[in-house]
Design an enzyme around this catalytic site. Structure first.
Site, PDB file in Angstrom:
ATOM      1  NE  ARG A 289      -3.180  -2.346   2.344  1.00  0.00           N
ATOM      2  CZ  ARG A 289      -3.190  -3.790   3.661  1.00  0.00           C
ATOM      3  NH1 ARG A 289      -2.165  -3.446   3.955  1.00  0.00           N
ATOM      4  NH2 ARG A 289      -3.997  -4.323   3.683  1.00  0.00           N
TER       5      ARG A 289
ATOM      6  CE  LYS B  97      -6.020  -0.597   5.022  1.00  0.00           C
ATOM      7  NZ  LYS B  97      -7.464  -1.015   3.829  1.00  0.00           N
TER       8      LYS B  97
ATOM      9  CG  HIS C  68      -4.987   0.139  -4.633  1.00  0.00           C
ATOM     10  ND1 HIS C  68      -5.079  -0.763  -3.412  1.00  0.00           N
ATOM     11  CD2 HIS C  68      -6.162  -1.317  -5.816  1.00  0.00           C
ATOM     12  CE1 HIS C  68      -6.061  -1.813  -3.761  1.00  0.00           C
ATOM     13  NE2 HIS C  68      -6.565  -1.772  -4.127  1.00  0.00           N
TER      14      HIS C  68
ATOM     15  NE  ARG D 184      -2.878  -3.844  -1.216  1.00  0.00           N
ATOM     16  CZ  ARG D 184      -2.764  -4.925   0.090  1.00  0.00           C
ATOM     17  NH1 ARG D 184      -0.882  -4.681  -0.152  1.00  0.00           N
ATOM     18  NH2 ARG D 184      -2.903  -5.642   1.211  1.00  0.00           N
TER      19      ARG D 184
ATOM     20  CG  HIS E  96      -5.726  -8.629   1.593  1.00  0.00           C
ATOM     21  ND1 HIS E  96      -5.542  -9.472   0.087  1.00  0.00           N
ATOM     22  CD2 HIS E  96      -5.360  -7.661   1.663  1.00  0.00           C
ATOM     23  CE1 HIS E  96      -6.173  -8.243  -0.193  1.00  0.00           C
ATOM     24  NE2 HIS E  96      -5.620  -7.562   0.548  1.00  0.00           N
TER      25      HIS E  96
ATOM     26  CE1 TYR F 129      -6.244  -5.696  -5.267  1.00  0.00           C
ATOM     27  CE2 TYR F 129      -7.573  -7.398  -3.525  1.00  0.00           C
ATOM     28  CZ  TYR F 129      -6.799  -6.192  -3.612  1.00  0.00           C
ATOM     29  OH  TYR F 129      -7.036  -4.891  -3.119  1.00  0.00           O
TER      30      TYR F 129
END
Length: 323
Positions: free
Chosen positions: A169, A193, A264, A267, A290, A299
């Site tokens: 990211r 995150k 993005h 990614r 994730h 994805y």
């Protein structure tokens, strides 16, 4: 809609609960994301910023009203697309966090807090935004940027290489510090995150581009990717913002004659390339940071190609055309 959380004094007042909640988050990436969501809430309520809202007046009813208003909020003034369910869910999590801060500070009673906690996010999902960047486009961007031998050019080539090689990211890339990389092994330490730590590995050209940049940046402490002014002066203590990172990608894409490429997109492309190569989805999820393989599966472009092939099996006779 300011009546949902009025600013005049009621039984309790707490204008600092949002700030207290944000301060409790360990990850700088998480703080930025939740601050963005809470500012959207403040603007919906007619407040200039989060410290102008009396968060002590939160209750289940007005939280649901806020979510309803966010659901109808457009992602872009130029489109009719509403905010995705995931964005609404993030805003709800932010509001729950603020409610908890109020409860801990004694400005919200337990029953009201528990009612807010019980609110569930909206159902639904969206496909990942953006597009894949094909191999030719990536090569063109790298070649064009590598021809720029200024400090900014060397830095930007390393940024592109890192995005291609790791699928990070942009906020994670901005947050990388000198102590997070081992130039001998190519090992990267990434804080993503939720303050979750993961590792990634740079190989071949990606590692060489990073070494080229650090050779001129220097090995002093601070952010790996820092500000470079128009005169080529490097400021090792000043990290790039996510906005600056976005502008760099847009600029380098334009120089390569490409359009509509965002950080993005790298990614998304990284995930698709690994899945196409037969990598286990759990491994790809770990590399992307994730929490669930369900997110990673969004994805996976292999299923989309299968749907295209299936559609070609159906024949619809055409009898139209100009008279």
């Amino acid at each position: 809609m300011t009546e949902m959380i009025p600013y005049h004094q009621q039984q309790q007042t707490d204008y600092q609960a949002a700030t207290a909640y944000l301060a409790s988050l360990k990850s700088a990436v998480g703080r930025r994301g939740m601050l963005s969501q809470l500012r959207k809430v403040a603007h919906i309520l007619g407040a200039p910023d989060i410290d102008a809202v009396n968060w002590a007046t939160l209750n289940a009813a007005n939280v649901r009203a806020i979510l309803s208003a966010l659901t109808k909020k457009k992602t872009d003034e130029k489109t009719d697309e509403n905010l995705a369910p995931a964005s609404i869910a993030t805003a709800l999590n932010a509001l729950k966090g603020v409610a908890r801060a109020c409860w801990e500070r004694g400005t919200l009673d337990t029953e009201t807090y528990q009612r807010i906690r019980s609110i569930r996010p909206p159902a639904g999902s969206r496909l990942p935004a953006g597009r894949d960047i094909d191999a030719g486009e990536r090569i063109t961007m790298m070649q064009t940027t590598a021809r720029d031998k200024t400090p900014a050019g060397v830095r930007d080539a390393a940024i592109l290489a890192m995005l291609i090689a790791t699928g990070m990211r942009r906020a994670e890339l901005c947050a990388l510090r000198m102590g997070d990389v081992d130039l001998e092994t190519g090992r990267l330490r990434i804080i993503g995150k939720g303050d979750k730590e993961r590792t990634a590995y740079l190989r071949n050209g990606a590692l060489r581009y990073l070494r080229d940049w650090l050779a001129i940046r220097g090995d002093g402490p601070g952010p790996i990717f820092c500000r470079v002014n128009k005169g080529g002066r490097i400021f090792p203590a000043q990290p790039l913002s996510t906005t600056a990172m976005h502008k760099i990608i847009t600029k380098r894409a334009a120089e390569a004659g490409l359009r509509d490429i965002t950080p993005h997109d790298f990614r998304r492309t990284y995930a698709g390339e690994l899945l196409d190569a037969g990598q286990d989805i759990a491994t790809v999820a770990a590399l992307l940071g994730h929490a669930s393989v369900t997110t990673t599966a969004r994805y996976d472009r292999r299923g989309e190609r299968a749907k295209e092939a299936a559609a070609a099996c159906i024949s619809v006779p055409y009898f139209g055309g100009q008279a």
